[in-house]
Structure formats: structure tokens, C-alpha cells
Write an enzyme that holds these catalytic residues in place. Structure first.
Site, PDB file in Angstrom:
ATOM      1  N   ARG A 160       0.890  -1.306   0.150  1.00 51.11           N
ATOM      2  CA  ARG A 160       0.071  -0.062  -0.010  1.00 51.11           C
ATOM      3  C   ARG A 160       0.670   1.067  -0.106  1.00 51.11           C
ATOM      4  O   ARG A 160       0.522   2.181   0.693  1.00 51.11           O
ATOM      5  CB  ARG A 160      -0.804   0.027   1.212  1.00 51.11           C
ATOM      6  CG  ARG A 160      -1.744  -1.308   1.233  1.00 51.11           C
ATOM      7  CD  ARG A 160      -2.755  -1.416   0.180  1.00 51.11           C
ATOM      8  NE  ARG A 160      -3.435  -2.452   0.172  1.00 51.11           N
ATOM      9  CZ  ARG A 160      -3.146  -3.815  -0.417  1.00 51.11           C
ATOM     10  NH1 ARG A 160      -2.077  -3.588  -1.262  1.00 51.11           N
ATOM     11  NH2 ARG A 160      -4.040  -4.982  -0.205  1.00 51.11           N
ATOM     12  N   SER A 209     -10.437   0.547   3.460  1.00 54.19           N
ATOM     13  CA  SER A 209      -9.811   0.413   4.689  1.00 54.19           C
ATOM     14  C   SER A 209      -9.419   1.688   5.399  1.00 54.19           C
ATOM     15  O   SER A 209      -8.716   2.371   4.402  1.00 54.19           O
ATOM     16  CB  SER A 209      -8.611  -0.763   4.477  1.00 54.19           C
ATOM     17  OG  SER A 209      -9.190  -1.915   4.067  1.00 54.19           O
ATOM     18  N   GLU A 280      -4.494   4.229   5.960  1.00 51.78           N
ATOM     19  CA  GLU A 280      -4.444   3.666   4.647  1.00 51.78           C
ATOM     20  C   GLU A 280      -5.047   4.854   3.501  1.00 51.78           C
ATOM     21  O   GLU A 280      -4.451   5.050   2.504  1.00 51.78           O
ATOM     22  CB  GLU A 280      -4.964   2.264   4.371  1.00 51.78           C
ATOM     23  CG  GLU A 280      -4.676   1.847   2.873  1.00 51.78           C
ATOM     24  CD  GLU A 280      -5.208   0.524   2.679  1.00 51.78           C
ATOM     25  OE1 GLU A 280      -4.764  -0.192   3.747  1.00 51.78           O
ATOM     26  OE2 GLU A 280      -5.950   0.079   1.848  1.00 51.78           O
TER      27      GLU A 280
END
Ligand SMILES: Cc1cc2nc3c(=O)[nH]c(=O)nc-3n(C[C@H](O)[C@H](O)[C@H](O)COP(=O)(O)OP(=O)(O)OC[C@H]3O[C@@H](n4cnc5c(N)ncnc54)[C@H](O)[C@@H]3O)c2cc1C
Length: 293
Positions: A160, A209, A280
């Protein structure tokens, strides 16, 4: 290409929050993109690109710069041999459709990721064991200084994360795929989508998320659930009663409500598990989380 003032960014985020952009343009070609970047440079404006806004929290005050939303040929996708060639603004759903129609597999995991080809590069999006780094051949990154093709290594892709910064625009993306019968692709996608629907609030306004999974036996979602946060509400935003690592726009949420929930979630995870959760979701505009100590 028109450059507009004061366009409300809540129109372009899946959470449905966010204030105005000082300037907004939707370039439809590389030439128009360069023109927009020139406009920003001449006025000393910061620039940021917005995809489908599915991983983005925009400040209620908005963004004091130029926001780009890639359109036209920069939002289309086609197959060339075993490569899927997409504009940075091409929705993943369109990319997947093209790949399946051409009998090319490898992009199935992205069926659960409601963003764009360029947005996926930005944070090395991934699901079901696949990610952008695994299928990306190269991406064309444009900024005020010119255009450059970069490989996954050159983009610094890891979990990520990429090394891209606002001002870098992913204008084109080339994925390396492999032949696979369309029926098999369809079946894999159906299974993945059913799994998603069973576990996540797919029919609510969220930004995916909230936190990255920490280096811990519990995922961020399980940790926040153990902190008793499912259903916790501040203003119009609430932690999803279904999955604690999602924040829903329950009723007229503001980005400030989402930030307050994130701050509370980090505080409790730190107290109960000694873990510092890292967000995130990407921030645009003047937004920050309070320090834990
Ligand atoms: C229901 C739901 C489920 C999700 N599931 C997943 C999942 O399983 N896995 C996962 O990884 N993510 C998931 N996400 C998050 C999100 O879909 C991905 O991060 C996606 O890749 C974001 O793409 P986007 O185009 O919407 O980017 P945006 O949210 O618009 O932007 C995200 C960041 O990328 C930058 N950016 C976007 N496009 C460009 C471009 N062309 N050039 C340069 N910078 C750009 C933006 O400036 C911003 O910093 C989910 C989101 C939702 C709402």
C-alpha cells in the site's frame, strides 16, 4: 479544456465529503494534461489528481490548488497483445471488462477495488493476494518537468505504498496479463465479489480500509472490533457495524467527523494493544490526525 474554480470535491469522493478545489480541470489527452500542469506552474499552485475518490478524505475546507480528474483518452483502456493499456483515469471495472473480453487473466483481484488504474499505482492497491506491483509493466508519470515511464521498482511499490507525491500524475498504465478463458475469469470474479459482500459494507459510502494492517496477529479491523468500536458514531460518520476498519457516511458526515473517529480508533488501539495504527486512506487539503502522545 476548461479550468473551473470552486468545484466541490465531495462530488468525486466515495465518502461524499470534502470542500472546494481552488481550480479544477479534466484533461482528456496528454497535451491537455501538460497544459493544465503549465497553468498550475505559472500560478505556483500545488496539483493533485483524483481518481474515483475511493481512498481519499478531502478536507472540509477543500484544497487550495489545482485538482485534476483524468478524462477522455486518459480514462480509457484497451488490450494490445497480452498487455492491457489504460489511461490513469480508467476505472478498474472498465479494465477488468476489457481484459476478460480479450481472455486475459491477472486483473481479477481488482474486481473488489472501486478505483482507477492510476489510483492503484499511487498506493499499490491489492486484494486476494494480488496487487498492482505484481502485474504492472510500467506507468507513465507526468509532472511539471516532463513525462517518464517508470517500472514498479522505479515507483518504489510495496505494501500500500509508492514513492509518488502530489504533482506526479499517472497518465498511462500498462499491465502485463496472461491468457485465461473468459468463463474462468467470470467465475473467479463472482467468488471474490460474494466474499466481499459477506464481509464488508459494500452498499455504504466509505473509503475502503481506514488503516493499514499492523505487524500484529490481529488485523486493523479485528483490533478495532476488540476495542468495542463497531457502530461508534461521531457526527454523521460511524465505524461500520459490519467491519470495524471501515468508516461510513451514516448521515451528512463531514470529513472532520471521520478524522475524529480515526483519532479515537488510534487512541484505543494504542491503549489496548500498544499499536500505532497508520492510515491507509490518503488525505487531501489541511487534514491531520492528532499525535498519540
Ligand atoms: C468499498 C471499498 C473497498 C476497497 N477495497 C480495497 C482493496 O481491497 N484493496 C485496496 O488496495 N484498496 C481498496 N479500496 C480503496 C481504493 O479503492 C483503492 O485504494 C484505489 O486504488 C483508489 O483508487 P482511486 O482511483 O479511487 O484513487 P483516489 O481515491 O481518487 O486517490 C487516492 C490517491 O491516489 C492519487 N491518485 C489517484 N489517481 C491518480 C493518478 N492518475 N495519478 C496520480 N495520483 C493519483 C490521489 O491523489 C490520492 O492521493 C477500497 C475502497 C472502497 C470504497
Amino acid at each position: 479544456m476548461r479550468i473551473e474554480e470552486g468545484v466541490l470535491l465531495s462530488r468525486f469522493t466515495t465518502l461524499g465529503t470534502g470542500g472546494p478545489a481552488r481550480a479544477f480541470a479534466a484533461p482528456e489527452s496528454l497535451e491537455e494534461l501538460e497544459e493544465a500542469l503549465r497553468f498550475a506552474r505559472e500560478r505556483d499552485l500545488q496539483t493533485a489528481t483524483i481518481g474515483l475518490g475511493s481512498n481519499l478524505l478531502v478536507a472540509d475546507e477543500g484544497f487550495d490548488g489545482l485538482v485534476l480528474k483524468l478524462a477522455g483518452e486518459l480514462a480509457q483502456a484497451e488490450v494490445e497483445g497480452e498487455r492491457l493499456v489504460a489511461g490513469g483515469g480508467a476505472p478498474n471495472a472498465v479494465c477488468l471488462h476489457r481484459a476478460r473480453a480479450a481472455g486475459l487473466g491477472g486483473f481479477e483481484f481488482a474486481c473488489a477495488i472501486p478505483g482507477t488504474a492510476g489510483g492503484g499505482v499511487w498506493m499499490n492497491a491489492g486484494a486476494y493476494g494480488g496487487d498492482w506491483a505484481g502485474i504492472l509493466a510500467r506507468a507513465l508519470v507526468v509532472d511539471g518537468a516532463g513525462a517518464e515511464w517508470r517500472t514498479p521498482e522505479g515507483l518504489g511499490l510495496r505494501y500500500r505504498h509508492s514513492e509518488l507525491r502530489h504533482g506526479h500524475v499517472v497518465a498511462r498504465v500498462e499491465f502485463r496479463l496472461t491468457p485465461r478463458p473468459a468463463e474462468e475469469i467470470k467465475a473467479t470474479v463472482a467468488t471474490m465479489q460474494a466474499q466481499r459482500k459477506a464481509a464488508q459494507p459494500t452498499n455504504k459510502r466509505t473509503y475502503g480500509s481506514v488503516f493499514k494492517n499492523p505487524a500484529h496477529e490481529l488485523s486493523a479491523g479485528r483490533m478495532l472490533e476488540a476495542c468495542g468500536l463497531k457502530g461508534h458514531r461521531i457526527g454523521g460518520a460511524q465505524i461500520s457495524p459490519r467491519h470495524a476498519n471501515f468508516i461510513e457516511n451514516a448521515d451528512g458526515a463531514r470529513s472532520a467527523d471521520a478524522i475524529a473517529l480515526m483519532a479515537e480508533a488510534r487512541r484505543r488501539a494504542s491503549e489496548q494493544f500498544g499499536v500505532e495504527l497508520e492510515h491507509e486512506v490518503e488525505f487531501l487539503g489541511p487534514l491531520e490526525l492528532p499525535p498519540l502522545r
